[in-house]
Design a protein around this motif. Structure first.
Motif, short mmCIF file in Angstrom:
data_model
loop_
_atom_site.label_atom_id
_atom_site.label_comp_id
_atom_site.label_asym_id
_atom_site.label_seq_id
_atom_site.Cartn_x
_atom_site.Cartn_y
_atom_site.Cartn_z
N LEU A 35 39.75 48.37 52.58
CA LEU A 35 40.53 47.12 52.56
C LEU A 35 41.98 47.42 52.20
CD1 LEU A 35 37.92 44.93 50.65
CD2 LEU A 35 38.34 44.96 53.11
N ASN A 36 42.87 46.81 52.94
CA ASN A 36 44.30 46.98 52.68
C ASN A 36 44.78 45.80 51.82
OD1 ASN A 36 46.97 47.78 52.74
ND2 ASN A 36 47.36 46.89 54.78
N TYR A 37 44.98 46.04 50.54
CA TYR A 37 45.41 44.97 49.64
C TYR A 37 46.33 45.56 48.58
CZ TYR A 37 41.91 46.96 46.52
OH TYR A 37 41.18 47.81 45.73
N ASP A 38 47.15 44.67 48.01
CA ASP A 38 48.08 45.08 46.95
C ASP A 38 47.55 44.76 45.56
OD1 ASP A 38 50.42 45.96 48.58
OD2 ASP A 38 50.24 43.91 49.34
N TYR A 39 46.87 43.62 45.42
CA TYR A 39 46.38 43.23 44.10
C TYR A 39 45.02 42.53 44.23
CZ TYR A 39 51.26 43.91 42.85
OH TYR A 39 52.49 44.45 42.68
N ILE A 40 44.23 42.65 43.16
CA ILE A 40 43.04 41.81 42.97
C ILE A 40 43.36 40.86 41.81
CG2 ILE A 40 40.61 41.74 42.32
CD1 ILE A 40 40.26 44.48 43.53
N ILE A 41 43.29 39.58 42.07
CA ILE A 41 43.56 38.58 41.03
C ILE A 41 42.23 38.11 40.44
CG2 ILE A 41 44.52 36.31 40.53
CD1 ILE A 41 46.54 36.74 42.71
N ILE A 42 42.05 38.28 39.13
CA ILE A 42 40.82 37.87 38.43
C ILE A 42 41.02 36.47 37.87
CG2 ILE A 42 39.24 38.42 36.55
CD1 ILE A 42 40.08 41.33 36.82
N THR A 43 40.18 35.53 38.32
CA THR A 43 40.36 34.13 37.89
C THR A 43 39.36 33.62 36.86
OG1 THR A 43 39.00 33.29 39.72
CG2 THR A 43 41.36 33.55 40.14
#
Length: 823
Positions: free
Chosen positions: A789-797
């Motif tokens: 997966l091409n992503y910059d951040y994982i945001i934990i909610t």
């Protein structure tokens, strides 16, 4: 221990009562004194008695002849009284050498703990003592034998009926002697020697003591006899709870009871606070034949589906076993008498595998179930099957049992793979690891589950000849094959598969919870299409291959059933299965078995390693369920999650204001929302209100990576406050993000960041309702390993679990900490 009851006295002081009855038989509250003695001593464990007689001996003999204790009693008649010590000498052969014995004056009334008295002799501190004397406190010391004790409670002086007694601590005329006492008695030269007068003076310094604090009274005169009657009755009226009084007189017992009772009271109060009504699901299972493991697991999993869908706390299950005889083919051990217990055992075993199981009910009478159902159905928010009607003919209900549950379950699995939620209980996992490490280590464990049923779809049975070839093929390798036989063939003499690399574990077949733990902990599980394979299929942590999955000769594995009930097409594996979980549609020939087994073992070896991880654990680590793959986090050295660029004063202002808003919300806004629920639902879609809703829901946003954002001087100015600066910075820089958690915060972020969101992930699985704003797919975290997966951040909610989730992402999925944002 044996006992001598001295009962030969005349009882002259008690006349005229003793003119026609011996003193040992005078009634106390309607019961002979001698009978009271026998009852108390037999209760203490004494089973052999010698009773000497003289005065009115025939009455005593008649009493013994009619007593229920006559088999325990030996009588010895004395034509002339021999004295208490003389009776001992005459009957020396009655007692066992090297064993203590008891001597009792049976014309006194005594109530005490004789077991404690006996224990005090065996556990005496001064071991060279030859006897233990029972003592009591008397009101008439001048009429008793008075003792003086040293600091170790050993008799140092003894005075028989002194004129001026020094204390009121008296001899109760109840003794325990060591057998060696006869060495002293034999040296007494007096005629008719007496224990008190002749023997005790010889033993000063060698007499252990025990004080009876309950009741001891001499029945020597009419007045003392009347007093004994009153005290005996009063004792039992006041001592109905003697045990409790003694127990709680010990401080640590009382403290434990007080703590325990307080704990139970608090738990009961806490349970009362939890409302049961409309918070549980009721699942009804009608069975006329014995259910298979496959059917039961399906039922539990479909219950979990519905529990999640309606956000319920637990699911309760009802199993209805009918009066009709069970199928004689299903299980040769099951009879009409024990089938209910068999179903109950299956239900209990499977309940251990699902953490949200509530109550279990098993009925063997349909009318009894109907009465129960009428009374409880209103307490449940949802009942499964939804259209269940007990008035329908039984045949219609039973037709839905197997395929009905399967179809529903696998339809849901297509949407949410986290429903593979079977978890073996921790204690069984510990047992499984210990067994493997003790009996398999250092070899690699592989299970083979045999299907050898001789009455139903025999074409699905294990091809023993070819499986034996597979075992022989690996005989020089480091593998051990653990064989699980069919339930019907446990402990049979013949073994279908043999070899030095084979072990049979029948105990696991009896316990589904233990078997499921073994399936989880071994390196690989091998099956043919079999119901018990569901214990592996339903657990996402297992690694398995199921051979002969498609068999046109068996209705349950025909192409029509697999397509319509399980939603599977040729060469598919189950929805939600990992690359270590595979269905083989070909028959279990040797070549097929060998090629797919080698292929899977190579894959496991490359990715995970063949040896179970717990092989490196100590016994203590196995017992405590320690997982070494978890990386210890030093919480003290974690950099503060608060952005250092945010001024402290403004930070405090932000959260104080938010607390105030939450207070206003709870006190004023929530009641209004309840009243105008429909109107607010419409308003919620307006952009301006959505901005406020986002602000209320998102508590805080901070970065594990130092993020270059400069807050505005005025923290709250229209929409340009700190949180939105961060969110819009991500948006304006065109960052690709993954949202962890599809709850209210994750849903609130979607309209703002929908162009930046690649997908959502959630550990427990989420049912998105029709009104959800999220228009992205929701996956389990496993996808982070399975796809590039091409992503910059994982945001934990999710709130309150941020550190735990971040730790899992770093440890399990190797996500760098500079790619994690935490709300």
């Amino acid at each position: 221990m044996k006992a001598l009851l001295l009962a030969a006295g005349f009882g002259t002081r008690l006349r005229p009562l003793t003119n026609n009855i011996p003193k040992c038989l005078v009634p106390i509250n309607g019961k002979a004194l001698l009978e009271i003695w026998l009852e108390n001593l037999i209760e203490a464990g004494i089973k052999e008695f010698l009773i000497n007689t003289h005065y009115l001996h025939k009455e005593v003999e008649a009493f013994v002849a009619n007593s229920k204790y006559k088999d325990y009693i030996t009588l010895t008649y004395e034509e002339e009284l021999l004295g208490t010590a003389g009776t001992l000498i005459k009957n020396k052969d009655f007692f066992k050498q090297n064993e203590p014995f008891m001597v009792i004056h049976a014309d006194n009334l005594c109530i005490c703990d004789f077991k404690d008295f006996i224990s005090s002799h065996y556990l005496r501190e001064v071991k060279n003592t030859l006897m233990t004397m029972m003592l009591f406190r008397t009101d008439t010391p001048e009429k008793c034998g008075i003792v003086e004790l040293d600091t170790q409670n050993i008799v140092k002086e003894f005075y028989e009926k002194p004129r001026f007694p020094s204390s009121n601590l008296a001899n109760a005329a109840i003794y325990i002697f060591e057998y060696d006492i006869f060495n002293l008695i034999d040296n007494i030269n007096h005629k008719n020697p007496d224990i008190s007068i002749d023997l005790i003076p010889l033993l000063l310094g060698k007499i252990n003591t025990y004080e009876n604090k309950t009741l001891n009274i001499d029945i020597g005169t009419p007045n003392s006899y009347k007093n004994a009657q009153k005290l005996y009755i009063k004792h039992f009226e006041n001592n109905k709870y003697t045990f409790l009084k003694k127990y709680f007189s010990i401080k640590q017992n009382f403290d434990f009871y007080k703590h325990r009772s307080t704990d139970i009271k608090n738990r009961l109060l806490k349970q009362k606070e939890v409302r049961y009504k409309n918070k549980r699901l009721l699942v009804i299972c009608d069975f006329i034949d014995i259910p298979c493991t496959f059917e039961l697991i399906n039922i539990y999993m479909i219950a979990e589906v519905i529990r999640r869908k309606y956000d319920l706390e637990k699911f309760d299950l009802i199993f209805i076993s009918h009066a009709k005889d069970p199928s004689t083919n299903r299980n040769k051990f099951i009879t009409p008498e024990n089938r209910r217990q068999y179903i109950l055992n299956l239900a209990l075993e499977n309940s251990l595998l699902f953490e949200h199981t509530g109550s279990l009910f098993v009925f063997d009478n349909r009318n009894q179930f109907i009465d129960f159902y009428k009374n409880v159905k209103k307490a449940y928010k949802y009942i499964y099957p939804k259209n269940y009607d007990y008035k329908l003919p039984i045949d219609i209900i039973l037709n839905r049992v197997g395929s009905y549950h399967s179809g529903n379950l696998f339809e849901y699995l297509k949407k949410d793979t986290s429903l593979l939620s079977l978890k073996p209980p921790k204690d069984k996992v510990i047992f499984a690891r210990k067994w493997i490490k003790n009996f398999i280590y250092p070899k690699i464990p592989i299970t083979i589950t045999i299907r050898e049923i001789d009455f139903n779809e025999t074409s699905r049975n294990t091809n023993i000849e070819h499986w034996q070839k597979l075992v022989d093929y690996f005989k020089n390798d480091k593998y051990i094959f653990i064989i699980f036989r069919d339930y019907n063939n446990l402990y049979e003499k013949d073994f279908p598969i043999t070899g030095e690399n084979v072990k049979y574990l029948n105990e696991a077949v009896i316990s589904n919870s233990f078997r499921s733990a073994l399936y989880q902990e071994v390196t690989l599980n091998l099956f043919v299409s079999n119901g018990t394979a569901m214990l592996a299929i339903a657990n996402e942590k297992t690694r398995y291959i199921i051979f002969n999955f498609y068999n046109p000769l068996a209705p349950s594995t025909s192409i029509e059933h697999l397509k319509n009930a399980l939603f599977l097409y040729y060469k598919d594996s189950f929805h939600g299965s990992t690359k270590y979980q595979k269905l083989i549609w070909e028959k279990d020939s040797f070549d097929t078995l060998k090629s797919y087994t080698i292929e899977m073992l190579d894959l496991i070896k490359h990715d995970l390693g063949l040896e179970p991880l717990f092989y490196t654990y100590t016994d203590d680590e196995i017992s405590s369920m320690v997982e070494k793959k978890d990386i210890e986090v030093d919480y003290k050295n974690i950099e503060s999650p608060i952005d250092k660029n945010l001024p402290t004063k403004e930070y405090k202002l932000f959260f104080n204001l938010q607390r105030y808003i939450n207070f206003i919300k709870q006190k004023y806004i929530n009641p209004i929302k309840q009243k105008y629920k429909y109107l607010l639902f419409k308003i919620k879609n307006i952009s301006l209100f959505h901005s406020c809703y986002l602000y209320i829901k998102i508590n805080k946003l901070y970065l594990l990576q130092k993020y270059e954002v400069r807050p505005t001087k005025i923290l709250f100015k229209k929409r340009n406050y700190y949180l939105e600066n961060l969110i819009y910075s991500i948006k304006n820089e065109n960052k690709n993000i993954i949202i962890y958690g599809a709850g209210s915060i994750g849903e609130a972020l979607y309209p703002i960041l929908k162009d930046n969101i690649i997908l959502y992930i959630d550990s427990s699985g989420v049912f998105l309702n029709k009104n959800s704003k999220i228009q992205k797919d929701v996956f389990k975290p496993n996808i982070l390993n399975e796809k590039n997966l091409n992503y910059d951040y994982i945001i934990i909610t999710p709130k309150y679990r941020e550190i735990e989730i971040a730790k899992d992402l770093m440890n399990l999925y190797k996500i760098p900490d500079n790619k994690i944002l935490i709300f």
